[in-house]
Design a protein around this motif. Structure first.
Motif, mmCIF file in Angstrom:
data_model
loop_
_atom_site.group_PDB
_atom_site.id
_atom_site.type_symbol
_atom_site.label_atom_id
_atom_site.label_comp_id
_atom_site.label_asym_id
_atom_site.label_seq_id
_atom_site.Cartn_x
_atom_site.Cartn_y
_atom_site.Cartn_z
ATOM 1 N N VAL A 187 42.762 28.032 57.575
ATOM 2 C CA VAL A 187 42.062 27.654 58.813
ATOM 3 C C VAL A 187 42.983 26.800 59.676
ATOM 4 C CG1 VAL A 187 40.173 26.262 59.766
ATOM 5 C CG2 VAL A 187 39.750 27.779 57.831
ATOM 6 N N ILE A 188 43.594 25.816 59.075
ATOM 7 C CA ILE A 188 44.468 24.902 59.818
ATOM 8 C C ILE A 188 45.605 25.663 60.498
ATOM 9 C CG2 ILE A 188 46.128 23.001 59.564
ATOM 10 C CD1 ILE A 188 43.150 22.200 59.488
ATOM 11 N N MET A 189 46.265 26.536 59.753
ATOM 12 C CA MET A 189 47.400 27.282 60.309
ATOM 13 C C MET A 189 46.954 28.225 61.421
ATOM 14 S SD MET A 189 50.109 26.201 58.934
ATOM 15 C CE MET A 189 50.375 25.019 57.640
ATOM 16 N N ASP A 190 45.735 28.751 61.320
ATOM 17 C CA ASP A 190 45.247 29.711 62.315
ATOM 18 C C ASP A 190 44.818 29.068 63.622
ATOM 19 O OD1 ASP A 190 45.666 31.872 60.673
ATOM 20 O OD2 ASP A 190 43.572 32.068 60.068
ATOM 21 N N ILE A 191 44.221 27.869 63.588
ATOM 22 C CA ILE A 191 43.620 27.338 64.811
ATOM 23 C C ILE A 191 44.332 26.129 65.398
ATOM 24 C CG2 ILE A 191 41.364 28.231 64.102
ATOM 25 C CD1 ILE A 191 40.462 25.348 63.637
ATOM 26 N N SER A 192 45.369 25.637 64.740
ATOM 27 C CA SER A 192 46.003 24.398 65.204
ATOM 28 C C SER A 192 47.251 24.653 66.043
ATOM 29 C CB SER A 192 46.398 23.538 64.005
ATOM 30 O OG SER A 192 45.272 23.188 63.256
ATOM 31 N N ASP A 193 47.429 23.805 67.051
ATOM 32 C CA ASP A 193 48.671 23.788 67.823
ATOM 33 C C ASP A 193 49.669 22.831 67.180
ATOM 34 O OD1 ASP A 193 47.607 25.461 69.827
ATOM 35 O OD2 ASP A 193 46.724 23.738 70.845
ATOM 36 N N ARG A 194 49.118 21.787 66.578
ATOM 37 C CA ARG A 194 49.934 20.734 65.989
ATOM 38 C C ARG A 194 49.232 20.254 64.723
ATOM 39 N NH1 ARG A 194 54.142 18.526 67.677
ATOM 40 N NH2 ARG A 194 54.808 16.456 67.106
ATOM 41 N N ILE A 195 50.014 19.979 63.667
ATOM 42 C CA ILE A 195 49.460 19.585 62.377
ATOM 43 C C ILE A 195 50.159 18.325 61.894
ATOM 44 C CG2 ILE A 195 49.247 20.265 59.942
ATOM 45 C CD1 ILE A 195 49.253 23.196 60.973
ATOM 46 N N CYS A 196 49.388 17.463 61.250
ATOM 47 C CA CYS A 196 49.934 16.297 60.562
ATOM 48 C C CYS A 196 49.535 16.448 59.097
ATOM 49 C CB CYS A 196 49.375 15.000 61.148
ATOM 50 S SG CYS A 196 50.012 13.530 60.332
ATOM 51 N N ALA A 197 50.517 16.658 58.229
ATOM 52 C CA ALA A 197 50.259 16.821 56.796
ATOM 53 C C ALA A 197 50.367 15.466 56.117
ATOM 54 C CB ALA A 197 51.250 17.802 56.185
ATOM 55 N N ILE A 198 49.342 15.128 55.342
ATOM 56 C CA ILE A 198 49.263 13.826 54.682
ATOM 57 C C ILE A 198 49.063 14.040 53.188
ATOM 58 C CG2 ILE A 198 47.910 11.690 54.499
ATOM 59 C CD1 ILE A 198 47.176 12.112 57.463
ATOM 60 N N ASP A 199 49.728 13.230 52.387
ATOM 61 C CA ASP A 199 49.584 13.277 50.938
ATOM 62 C C ASP A 199 49.309 11.870 50.430
ATOM 63 O OD1 ASP A 199 49.648 14.437 48.350
ATOM 64 O OD2 ASP A 199 51.733 13.815 48.108
ATOM 65 N N PHE A 200 48.122 11.633 49.909
ATOM 66 C CA PHE A 200 47.715 10.321 49.409
ATOM 67 C C PHE A 200 47.965 9.221 50.434
ATOM 68 C CE2 PHE A 200 48.327 12.779 45.520
ATOM 69 C CZ PHE A 200 47.122 12.552 44.894
ATOM 70 N N GLY A 201 47.612 9.505 51.696
ATOM 71 C CA GLY A 201 47.716 8.518 52.761
ATOM 72 C C GLY A 201 49.092 8.371 53.385
ATOM 73 N N VAL A 202 50.062 9.138 52.922
ATOM 74 C CA VAL A 202 51.424 9.074 53.456
ATOM 75 C C VAL A 202 51.695 10.320 54.289
ATOM 76 C CG1 VAL A 202 53.884 9.007 52.864
ATOM 77 C CG2 VAL A 202 52.221 7.742 51.476
ATOM 78 N N LYS A 203 52.110 10.115 55.548
ATOM 79 C CA LYS A 203 52.416 11.258 56.417
ATOM 80 C C LYS A 203 53.690 11.932 55.926
ATOM 81 C CE LYS A 203 54.007 11.151 60.801
ATOM 82 N NZ LYS A 203 53.994 10.946 62.251
ATOM 83 N N LEU A 204 53.573 13.225 55.637
ATOM 84 C CA LEU A 204 54.723 14.000 55.174
ATOM 85 C C LEU A 204 55.463 14.676 56.315
ATOM 86 C CD1 LEU A 204 53.142 15.817 52.094
ATOM 87 C CD2 LEU A 204 54.501 13.720 52.109
ATOM 88 N N ALA A 205 54.707 15.210 57.263
ATOM 89 C CA ALA A 205 55.319 15.959 58.358
ATOM 90 C C ALA A 205 54.319 16.099 59.485
ATOM 91 C CB ALA A 205 55.751 17.342 57.880
ATOM 92 N N GLU A 206 54.855 16.306 60.687
ATOM 93 C CA GLU A 206 54.016 16.541 61.853
ATOM 94 C C GLU A 206 54.730 17.523 62.756
ATOM 95 O OE1 GLU A 206 51.905 14.050 65.483
ATOM 96 O OE2 GLU A 206 52.887 12.966 63.873
ATOM 97 N N GLY A 207 53.968 18.512 63.263
ATOM 98 C CA GLY A 207 54.558 19.487 64.160
ATOM 99 C C GLY A 207 53.735 20.750 64.217
ATOM 100 N N PRO A 208 54.310 21.796 64.801
ATOM 101 C CA PRO A 208 53.604 23.075 64.902
ATOM 102 C C PRO A 208 53.464 23.721 63.520
ATOM 103 C CG PRO A 208 55.812 23.242 65.830
ATOM 104 C CD PRO A 208 55.612 21.812 65.468
#
Length: 78
Positions: free
Chosen positions: A33-54
């Motif tokens: 769902v996220i990959m299909d409808i998002s322009d931009r994503i922020c991936a978080i693992d246990f409260g730590v931001k791993l990556a942000e972008g398209p």
């Protein structure tokens, strides 16, 4: 949620975004769902931001792949 409910929810989010011309923050664990409808994503693992972008960048980010799939040499298969 079943597949139909997930699709309805995604359509609702997209409709609101289009009708209101506004940013929507969506917290979701269904990566398809996220990959299909998002322009931009922020991936978080246990409260730590791993990556942000398209979506394409997030799918290929080794930290995201390792956190979500447990392997660094595998990309999301979505």
């Amino acid at each position: 949620m079943n597949a139909e409910e997930t699709e309805d929810m995604a359509r609702f989010v997209l409709d609101i975004n289009e009708e209101r011309d506004t940013t929507i923050v969506l917290i979701e664990h269904d990566m398809g769902v996220i990959m299909d409808i998002s322009d931009r994503i922020c991936a978080i693992d246990f409260g730590v931001k791993l990556a942000e972008g398209p979506p394409a960048e997030i799918q290929a980010d080794p930290k995201v792949v390792a956190a979500y799939l447990g392997e660094t040499d595998v990309l999301f298969n979505i």
